[in-house]
Design a protein around this motif. Sequence first.
Motif, short mmCIF file in Angstrom:
data_model
loop_
_atom_site.label_atom_id
_atom_site.label_comp_id
_atom_site.label_asym_id
_atom_site.label_seq_id
_atom_site.Cartn_x
_atom_site.Cartn_y
_atom_site.Cartn_z
N CYS A 1 39.64 37.13 37.87
CA CYS A 1 39.96 38.52 38.21
C CYS A 1 41.19 38.94 37.41
O CYS A 1 42.30 38.48 37.70
CB CYS A 1 40.22 38.62 39.71
SG CYS A 1 40.88 40.21 40.23
N CYS B 1 33.95 41.38 45.30
CA CYS B 1 34.37 42.08 44.09
C CYS B 1 34.74 43.54 44.29
O CYS B 1 35.68 44.03 43.65
CB CYS B 1 33.28 41.98 43.03
SG CYS B 1 33.00 40.29 42.45
N ILE C 1 36.32 41.62 36.32
CA ILE C 1 35.91 40.38 36.98
C ILE C 1 34.83 39.68 36.17
O ILE C 1 33.87 40.30 35.71
CB ILE C 1 35.42 40.67 38.41
CG1 ILE C 1 36.58 41.22 39.23
CG2 ILE C 1 34.83 39.42 39.05
CD1 ILE C 1 36.22 41.65 40.62
#
Length: 98
Positions: free
Chosen positions: A7, A66, A77
């Motif tokens: 991330c 997410c 991501i």
Amino acid sequence: MRMMLMCQMDTEKANAAIRSNRLDEVLGAALERLRPEAAYFGALDGMRTAFIVFTMEQPSELPVVCEPLFNELNAKITVFPVMNPDDVRTGVGRFLAS
């Protein structure tokens, strides 16, 4: 399946989250959902980056994890399967046996 979630956080959004004391809350919620085997944090390509190893049972788990990172941190991501040394040994053994 063991997965790696990388991330990369948008600098401006992450700065705002730090100033408002929300970064720990956002990342903490993601870690709580994932229950990771390991989580590391550092810089990659000039961006704050989380490297999280977790087990994914169903692909439908990804949006739950997410979407908050996309919304709160404008995160980039990347998710991909990973192996530990035992997994590699098993996989290579199966390859050689085939």
